[in-house]
Write an enzyme that holds these catalytic residues in place. Structure first.
Site, PDB file in Angstrom:
ATOM      1  N   LYS A  44      48.122   4.713 -12.420  1.00  0.00           N
ATOM      2  CA  LYS A  44      47.562   5.914 -12.070  1.00  0.00           C
ATOM      3  C   LYS A  44      46.211   5.899 -11.608  1.00  0.00           C
ATOM      4  O   LYS A  44      45.232   6.916 -11.203  1.00  0.00           O
ATOM      5  CB  LYS A  44      47.407   6.864 -13.310  1.00  0.00           C
ATOM      6  CG  LYS A  44      48.439   7.609 -14.203  1.00  0.00           C
ATOM      7  CD  LYS A  44      48.201   8.505 -15.084  1.00  0.00           C
ATOM      8  CE  LYS A  44      47.882   7.952 -16.561  1.00  0.00           C
ATOM      9  NZ  LYS A  44      47.768   9.015 -17.568  1.00  0.00           N
ATOM     10  N   LYS A  46      43.763   4.693 -13.251  1.00  0.00           N
ATOM     11  CA  LYS A  46      42.934   4.759 -14.127  1.00  0.00           C
ATOM     12  C   LYS A  46      42.785   3.604 -14.974  1.00  0.00           C
ATOM     13  O   LYS A  46      43.661   2.869 -15.431  1.00  0.00           O
ATOM     14  CB  LYS A  46      43.338   5.906 -15.099  1.00  0.00           C
ATOM     15  CG  LYS A  46      42.659   7.126 -14.993  1.00  0.00           C
ATOM     16  CD  LYS A  46      43.454   8.243 -15.929  1.00  0.00           C
ATOM     17  CE  LYS A  46      42.648   8.692 -17.013  1.00  0.00           C
ATOM     18  NZ  LYS A  46      43.078   9.761 -18.009  1.00  0.00           N
TER      19      LYS A  46
HETATM   20  N1  C2G Z   1      41.607  17.279 -23.860  1.00  0.00           N
HETATM   21  C1  C2G Z   1      41.205  18.468 -24.266  1.00  0.00           C
HETATM   22  N2  C2G Z   1      39.650  18.756 -24.364  1.00  0.00           N
HETATM   23  C2  C2G Z   1      38.966  17.799 -23.711  1.00  0.00           C
HETATM   24  C3  C2G Z   1      39.501  16.520 -23.430  1.00  0.00           C
HETATM   25  C4  C2G Z   1      41.067  16.141 -23.338  1.00  0.00           C
HETATM   26  O1  C2G Z   1      41.827  19.293 -24.840  1.00  0.00           O
HETATM   27  N3  C2G Z   1      37.519  17.807 -23.655  1.00  0.00           N
HETATM   28  C5  C2G Z   1      43.081  16.771 -23.983  1.00  0.00           C
HETATM   29  C6  C2G Z   1      43.697  16.856 -22.450  1.00  0.00           C
HETATM   30  O2  C2G Z   1      43.759  18.270 -22.064  1.00  0.00           O
HETATM   31  C7  C2G Z   1      45.061  16.118 -22.913  1.00  0.00           C
HETATM   32  C8  C2G Z   1      44.662  15.414 -24.349  1.00  0.00           C
HETATM   33  O3  C2G Z   1      43.475  15.859 -24.778  1.00  0.00           O
HETATM   34  O4  C2G Z   1      46.020  17.143 -23.392  1.00  0.00           O
HETATM   35  C9  C2G Z   1      44.561  13.911 -24.088  1.00  0.00           C
HETATM   36  O5  C2G Z   1      43.532  13.807 -23.092  1.00  0.00           O
HETATM   37  P1  C2G Z   1      43.588  12.335 -22.010  1.00  0.00           P
HETATM   38  O6  C2G Z   1      43.568  11.195 -22.934  1.00  0.00           O
HETATM   39  O7  C2G Z   1      42.312  12.562 -20.738  1.00  0.00           O
HETATM   40  O8  C2G Z   1      44.820  12.651 -21.268  1.00  0.00           O
HETATM   41  P2  C2G Z   1      45.200  12.352 -19.970  1.00  0.00           P
HETATM   42  O9  C2G Z   1      44.560  11.186 -19.298  1.00  0.00           O
HETATM   43  O10 C2G Z   1      45.162  13.668 -19.225  1.00  0.00           O
HETATM   44  O11 C2G Z   1      46.765  12.013 -20.050  1.00  0.00           O
HETATM   45  O12 C2G Z   1      51.450  12.295 -18.801  1.00  0.00           O
HETATM   46  C10 C2G Z   1      50.223  12.760 -19.286  1.00  0.00           C
HETATM   47  C11 C2G Z   1      49.173  11.828 -19.332  1.00  0.00           C
HETATM   48  O13 C2G Z   1      49.206  10.951 -20.153  1.00  0.00           O
HETATM   49  C12 C2G Z   1      47.950  12.825 -19.718  1.00  0.00           C
END
Ligand code: C2G
Length: 129
Positions: A44, A46
């Site tokens: 990704k 990332k």
């Molecule tokens: N999240 C949240 N509030 C934040 C930060 C994150 O509610 N301030 C939520 C995100 O919306 C997500 C979860 O926490 O539902 C995990 O966040 P990330 O680790 O950033 O996930 P992401 O990188 O978006 O990976 O297939 C989907 C991906 O794996 C999602």
């Protein structure tokens, strides 16, 4: 009983991640979390600071979480929904609409993100130390 599934990177675990997992535990009896592998994140574009094993161990230690599975590809969601008998798929609303294709297999909900915290911001503020 009701099963809910979500996915995430959960790098530098913070209160936004915890709040999301807490909410999932109020929506179902079983909470399954797909934690993205380091390789999947590289795909990704990332870079993860904390390796998969540690991110998965931290998420597994959260009382609201019942099972952690590795997220290795964008295409595993339908298979996981079927395999674990998932009733609800939930993601933070930064993903609003992106997983509506799962609606033929389970309920899909997008939840409000927690304000003023993100791994990206944490990394930036660490630079000023
Ligand atoms: N999240 C949240 N509030 C934040 C930060 C994150 O509610 N301030 C939520 C995100 O919306 C997500 C979860 O926490 O539902 C995990 O966040 P990330 O680790 O950033 O996930 P992401 O990188 O978006 O990976 O297939 C989907 C991906 O794996 C999602």
């Amino acid at each position: 009983s009701k099963t809910i599934l979500t996915y995430g990177t959960f790098d530098m675990f913070h209160i936004g991640h915890l709040r999301l997992l807490e909410r999932l535990s109020h929506m179902a009896d079983r909470v399954i979390v797909g934690v993205s592998t380091d390789e999947f994140n590289l795909g990704k574009g990332k870079k993860t600071l904390i390796p998969y094993e540690q991110r998965a161990e931290i998420v597994s230690a959260i009382s609201h979480v019942d099972l952690v599975i590795p997220e290795v590809s964008w295409d595993q969601k339908v298979e996981d929904v079927k395999k674990y008998g998932v009733d609800v798929f939930a993601m933070g609303n930064d993903w609003e609409g992106k997983f509506d294709f799962l609606k033929e297999h389970c309920e899909v909900v997008y939840l409000e993100r927690t304000r003023n915290i993100s791994t990206t911001e944490l990394k930036k503020s660490l630079k000023s130390f």
